[in-house]
Scaffold this active site. Structure first.
Site, mmCIF file in Angstrom:
data_model
loop_
_atom_site.group_PDB
_atom_site.id
_atom_site.type_symbol
_atom_site.label_atom_id
_atom_site.label_comp_id
_atom_site.label_asym_id
_atom_site.label_seq_id
_atom_site.Cartn_x
_atom_site.Cartn_y
_atom_site.Cartn_z
ATOM 1 N N GLU A 114 -24.057 27.561 -65.225
ATOM 2 C CA GLU A 114 -24.404 29.530 -64.673
ATOM 3 C C GLU A 114 -25.751 29.515 -64.471
ATOM 4 O OE1 GLU A 114 -22.075 32.920 -66.352
ATOM 5 O OE2 GLU A 114 -19.906 31.852 -65.628
ATOM 6 N N GLU A 123 -12.703 27.660 -63.051
ATOM 7 C CA GLU A 123 -12.035 28.520 -63.474
ATOM 8 C C GLU A 123 -11.292 29.526 -62.046
ATOM 9 O OE1 GLU A 123 -15.101 30.201 -65.258
ATOM 10 O OE2 GLU A 123 -16.604 28.268 -65.892
HETATM 11 O O1 9MR Z 1 -12.638 34.379 -70.534
HETATM 12 C C1 9MR Z 1 -13.852 33.618 -71.542
HETATM 13 C C2 9MR Z 1 -14.149 35.428 -72.463
HETATM 14 O O2 9MR Z 1 -12.673 35.347 -73.366
HETATM 15 C C3 9MR Z 1 -15.055 34.991 -73.142
HETATM 16 O O3 9MR Z 1 -15.188 36.960 -73.988
HETATM 17 C C4 9MR Z 1 -16.482 35.429 -72.237
HETATM 18 C C5 9MR Z 1 -17.911 35.351 -72.529
HETATM 19 O O4 9MR Z 1 -18.858 35.343 -71.832
HETATM 20 O O5 9MR Z 1 -16.359 33.312 -71.642
HETATM 21 C C6 9MR Z 1 -14.895 33.689 -71.001
HETATM 22 O O6 9MR Z 1 -15.229 32.777 -70.129
HETATM 23 C C7 9MR Z 1 -16.647 32.257 -68.937
HETATM 24 C C8 9MR Z 1 -16.959 31.208 -68.813
HETATM 25 O O7 9MR Z 1 -17.085 30.731 -70.734
HETATM 26 C C9 9MR Z 1 -17.869 31.133 -67.389
HETATM 27 N N1 9MR Z 1 -17.607 31.381 -66.649
HETATM 28 C C10 9MR Z 1 -17.154 33.058 -66.646
HETATM 29 C C11 9MR Z 1 -15.935 33.002 -67.308
HETATM 30 C C12 9MR Z 1 -15.213 34.368 -67.319
HETATM 31 O O8 9MR Z 1 -15.792 35.520 -67.938
#
Ligand code: 9MR
Length: 349
Positions: free
Chosen positions: A149, A260
């Site tokens: 990102e 994802e």
């Molecule tokens: O699914 C993840 C969630 O449990 C966490 O709280 C969050 C914190 O930023 O991250 C989520 O996963 C993310 C991933 O690491 C990167 N792309 C977006 C995903 C959804 O937010």
């Protein structure tokens, strides 16, 4: 006909899933709370993950915040639990993620005296971190999100402090290149991924990302794969936009993976909570089906290599609390109880 999802697509791509720590970690702690044991016991996610997916990635336990606790100090306890679970399940394993502006510990950006870390300090901390992770896990990791990102949603170039990222601010724009050079040394056998979201949704962001990754290729930086997160919804974006995005990067000679995927039943950020009717689930199924037809085509074109879902059942999806806390959602192939949804039926047919 196969009833197993990853087998159904074995001639096209691997089918993966993000695994929540609640599945394999008896000490799982969610924001300071232990989830109720009856809830944990009712979850079918572990069994479904083992049955239907052949590529695992940790939803949170391999992020820097969990591991890099202080200077030269690493806590691999939770990452180890994830890797053990994935290995014992006989799955291929991805690493998410090395360099990201979220879920990175604050101390790496600080000098320990109340000021900001110097360029040299942050570069050295990052290099050491990547090497340390590689030393421990590179043998079992087939694919790594090296930088996650990094493109701004507003300006379509590298994120700055305004976009909540200190990486470029402190290290300068070549931090992405350097992360890949270090990752190549640390993970010599893994595929190295530049991962981002909304590339299929926002044409300007798609282009900004294209320019970055094209420049990296021209400079000989060892990036080999583009990761499209694919957090989308039952209407947007059009399948044609997804196809265009995959081909744009594929034409640079890069592999593309979907890292994802989930398909929200909400099409507007602020949409009110609604009943998830049969009609909505059928629309979602049709949407998944059409997108998977596109994925199959791009796999046959030699571009698309993996499709990974961001979770297993709707019960644990991050979308239940984003963008509206407590609204609930149903973006995956299995419902809250672990039952196969129409989308699953459509993809397995
Ligand atoms: O699914 C993840 C969630 O449990 C966490 O709280 C969050 C914190 O930023 O991250 C989520 O996963 C993310 C991933 O690491 C990167 N792309 C977006 C995903 C959804 O937010």
């Amino acid at each position: 006909m196969s009833e197993i999802l990853f087998e159904k697509y074995k001639d096209y791509f691997r089918v993966g899933a993000a695994i929540s720590g609640i599945i394999y970690d008896e000490d799982f702690n969610f924001f300071g709370h232990k989830p109720p044991q009856d809830f944990v016991k009712s979850l079918k996610d572990g069994d479904i993950a083992k049955k239907h997916f052949n590529l695992f990635v940790a939803e949170n336990d391999t992020k820097m915040q969990r591991i890099y606790t202080a200077e030269d100090t690493y806590d691999f306890s939770r990452a180890d639990k994830f890797i053990k679970f994935a290995k014992e399940s006989g799955k291929d394993i991805r690493w998410h993620t090395l360099v990201w502006h979220n879920q990175s510990p604050q101390w790496i950006f600080e000098d320990g005296k109340g000021g900001r870390a110097s360029k040299q300090q942050l570069a050295e901390r990052t290099r050491k971190y990547i090497m340390e992770v590689g030393k421990r896990y590179s043998d079992v990791i087939c694919s790594v999100d090296v930088v996650n990102e990094c493109i701004s949603d507003k300006k379509f170039n590298l994120r700055t402090e305004e976009d909540h990222s200190l990486w470029q601010e402190i290290l300068g724009p070549d931090y992405v290149d350097n992360a890949f050079i270090w990752a190549k040394e640390a993970f010599p056998k893994s595929s190295l991924v530049l991962n981002d979201y909304n590339l299929e949704v926002i044409p300007g962001k798609r282009q900004g990302f294209y320019e970055l990754v094209k420049g990296m290729k021209e400079r000989g930086i060892p990036v080999d794969t583009v990761g499209l997160q694919m957090h989308i919804n039952i209407e947007d974006p059009a399948v044609e936009e997804i196809e265009k995005t995959i081909e744009l990067y594929g034409n640079l000679g890069l592999n593309v993976i979907v890292t994802e995927m989930d398909v929200s039943v909400y099409t507007q950020m602020e949409e009110a909570k609604k009943d998830i009717t049969q009609e909505i689930l059928d629309r979602q199924a049709e949407r998944y089906y059409k997108i998977f037809e596109c994925f199959k085509k791009e796999a046959k074109n030699g571009i698309l290599k993996d499709v990974i879902f961001w979770g297993v059942t709707d019960a644990l999806s991050w979308k239940n609390n984003f963008p509206v806390r407590g609204r609930g959602d149903a973006p995956l192939l299995f419902d809250n109880k672990g039952n196969e949804k129409p989308a699953f039926a459509k993809l397995i047919k």
